[in-house]
Design an enzyme around this catalytic site. Structure first.
Site, PDB file in Angstrom:
ATOM      1  N   GLY A   1      29.637  38.151  29.847  1.00 59.74           N
ATOM      2  CA  GLY A   1      30.348  38.298  28.658  1.00 59.74           C
ATOM      3  C   GLY A   1      30.660  40.094  28.385  1.00 59.74           C
TER       4      GLY A   1
ATOM      5  N   THR B   1      34.749  32.757  36.684  1.00 60.40           N
ATOM      6  CA  THR B   1      34.215  31.735  35.469  1.00 60.40           C
ATOM      7  C   THR B   1      35.314  31.198  35.247  1.00 60.40           C
ATOM      8  OG1 THR B   1      34.001  32.459  33.513  1.00 60.40           O
ATOM      9  CG2 THR B   1      35.689  33.605  34.028  1.00 60.40           C
TER      10      THR B   1
ATOM     11  N   THR C   1      30.156  32.397  33.410  1.00 55.07           N
ATOM     12  CA  THR C   1      30.440  32.936  33.836  1.00 55.07           C
ATOM     13  C   THR C   1      29.304  33.033  35.545  1.00 55.07           C
ATOM     14  OG1 THR C   1      31.596  34.544  33.105  1.00 55.07           O
ATOM     15  CG2 THR C   1      31.417  34.940  35.255  1.00 55.07           C
TER      16      THR C   1
END
Length: 559
Positions: A447, A373, A355
């Protein structure tokens, strides 16, 4: 307005600050500001340029969240451009003949891709809040796509990791192979088809991507690869304007991401638990113990309660209340770890780390925190021919089969099950914090670790660190299950490790078998933050030193 020491606080910044993961994106943002644009125009330029130069992390085939502050009105806004599930993407469509999750289908190729949201966000930002036409703000990205940029090491290594999947698809091979050879570090990487797609977006706005030639090519490419997209669902995509989550922490106003991000609710829970202690007075181990216990409880709630608010009821008022946090705080033993199996439930859904984030403050005081992302390295690996658009694989962020781990060994449940038009749960957490004398914009990829990195960043600002010190902070993380503290190399000294173990914590430390480590990643994240210190009217930027591509962003971040 006065600063905490009684001196008048500056009402407008002395210039602008931008922090992003690539110097070409930072330069694009400043070029648009110098052309008369504001932070929102610059956000379009930075976002689109990152989509060109960081295909490993984001792109117009993916989605994102944008947290905005409009200085003229004082209003904070949240633009949700998360991808949505196509109509064909039912839970059953991701099962194999034995009723098990088809992992190849969930992360690779056409079925793994949700309908992209990022192009619609760029249009919306320009039309609703920008000063310049969309065509002006997209011009730097179009130029970089057409003229090219040098392939960097992470990009080349990521391609090698995903090569077997990416080379399944003719459109991807055309972009990433050079006379049969894959891209290598130092190659000039040109993307003329992506430039043409961006030009259609610049010329025709929403219809330039979601209808017409680009849409036809996307649908044809997805369906030829075995997926099922149709023109109505592509043309029917809409961004959502949502109300940001806002709460106070020790004199800071924190403004952050609402669902379908899980970040804001988790931040509210963790920080309001932690405000019961003066963390500055504690040693490293005690402070980390309390922070970890707050993480453990917030991530447990994330699993059961959070999803797309347009599809599931989320008890947001309760989960973000100080009373609820007080109750959770009371369950924390100040000197003992709480085993996660005593907090009944099952593991937390995760996202991959690929991302990107950028932070902007302009000379009028407008602010943007943008996180975007495509999910995994190079998303789905699929580029529909003639588009240059690398599609996401965000469908894996749904709970495709309840109780079955996704690609990263984690699970989800009914609140995050796929349904046509539904947005998948996210950890992206673009955030503003503001005190009487300081303003900061912050965020990161990573994440499920995004939320805890933003938490540690806020705690760093509260401890008096500047933007670059915050971006460089050592990181640690706990997500309820598995029941272990993950930490970067050097995050804890030996004494703190021993003390945490004595409290009952399990530690997952990179390459440190003596400390019980199982080899967690030695570094993670790519933190990008800017701050305005109104006491001395100074702008500062912080770009993660873990990211070698971003070094130029630090040098060019305040002008």
């Amino acid at each position: 307005m006065h600063a905490a020491d009684g001196r008048p606080a500056a009402q407008k910044p002395p210039g602008a600050a931008i922090a992003s993961a690539h110097h070409l994106a930072t330069d694009a943002g400043f070029a648009i500001l110098q052309a008369g644009g504001n932070a929102f125009d610059a956000a379009v330029a930075v976002s689109a340029t990152l989509s060109v130069v960081e295909p490993i992390s984001s792109g117009i085939g993916g989605g994102g969240f944008f947290l905005l502050h409009d200085a003229a009105t004082g209003q904070d806004l949240f633009l949700d451009a998360r991808e949505i599930a196509p109509a064909a993407a039912t839970p059953e469509s991701f099962l194999d003949k034995d009723g098990e999750l088809d992992r190849d289908r969930s992360i690779n190729g056409a079925w793994s891709a949700g309908i992209p949201g990022l192009p619609a966000a760029l249009v919306e930002l320009a039309q609703r809040h920008g000063r310049l036409p969309l065509s002006a703000s997209l011009a730097p990205a179009i130029r970089v796509a057409r003229e090219g940029f040098p392939v960097y090491g992470r990009m080349a290594r990521g391609y090698q990791a995903r090569r077997a999947v990416m080379e399944r698809y003719p459109g991807t091979r055309e972009v990433y192979l050079r006379q049969g050879r894959p891209i290598a570090e130092g190659d000039l990487f040109r993307q003329p088809e992506l430039a043409a797609t961006l030009q259609r977006l610049a010329d025709k706005g929403f219809d330039g991507f979601y209808r017409g030639e680009t849409a036809r090519r996307l649908i044809r490419g997805v369906n030829q690869a075995g997926g099922r997209w149709n023109a109505d669902e592509l043309a029917g995509y809409r961004v959502k304007w949502r109300t940001p989550i806002s709460f106070d922490y020790r004199g800071w106003k924190v403004t952050t991401a609402p669902p379908p991000s899980s970040g804001g609710i988790a931040l509210a829970g963790m920080l309001q638990i932690l405000e019961g202690w003066d963390l500055a007075q504690l040693d490293q181990a005690q402070r980390a113990h309390l922070v970890v216990e707050s993480m453990r409880r917030a991530y447990r709630d994330r699993t059961f309660f959070l999803g797309d608010p347009d599809f599931v009821h989320i008890p947001q008022r309760v989960l973000t209340s100080k009373d609820y946090a007080l109750g959770l705080r009371a369950t924390i033993h100040p000197e003992r770890a709480t085993p996660s199996d005593l907090l009944s439930g099952r593991p937390t859904p995760l996202e991959d780390e690929e991302t990107t984030h950028f932070s902007i403050i302009d000379a009028d005081g407008n602010r943007v925190a943008g996180t975007q992302t495509v999910n995994l390295l190079y998303g789905s690996g699929l580029i529909p021919k003639g588009t240059g658009v690398l599609l996401n694989n965000e469908m894996d962020d749904f709970a495709l089969k309840a109780g079955t781990p996704n690609a990263f060994g984690v699970m989800g449940f009914e609140a995050n099950a796929p349904a046509p038009g539904k947005r998948m749960l996210s950890s992206m957490t673009p955030t503003f914090i503001e005190s009487a004398d300081r303003v900061a914009v912050l965020g990161t990829p990573g994440g499920s670790r995004i939320i805890t990195m933003v938490l540690l960043g806020i705690l760093g600002y509260d401890a008096g660190l500047d933007a670059q010190q915050v971006a460089a902070l050592p990181r640690y993380h706990h997500q309820w299950l598995p029941d272990a503290i993950e930490a970067e190399r050097g995050a804890f000294d030996a004494e703190a490790v021993r003390a945490l173990q004595a409290m009952g914590h399990k530690l997952d430390l990179p390459g440190d078998e003596a400390a019980g480590g199982r080899g967690s990643s030695h570094v993670w994240g790519n933190f990008q933050t800017v701050e305005w210190d109104r006491r001395n009217d100074a702008l500062r930027s912080g770009s993660d030193p873990r990211n070698p591509v971003g070094k130029g962003a630090v040098e060019a971040a305040t002008r």
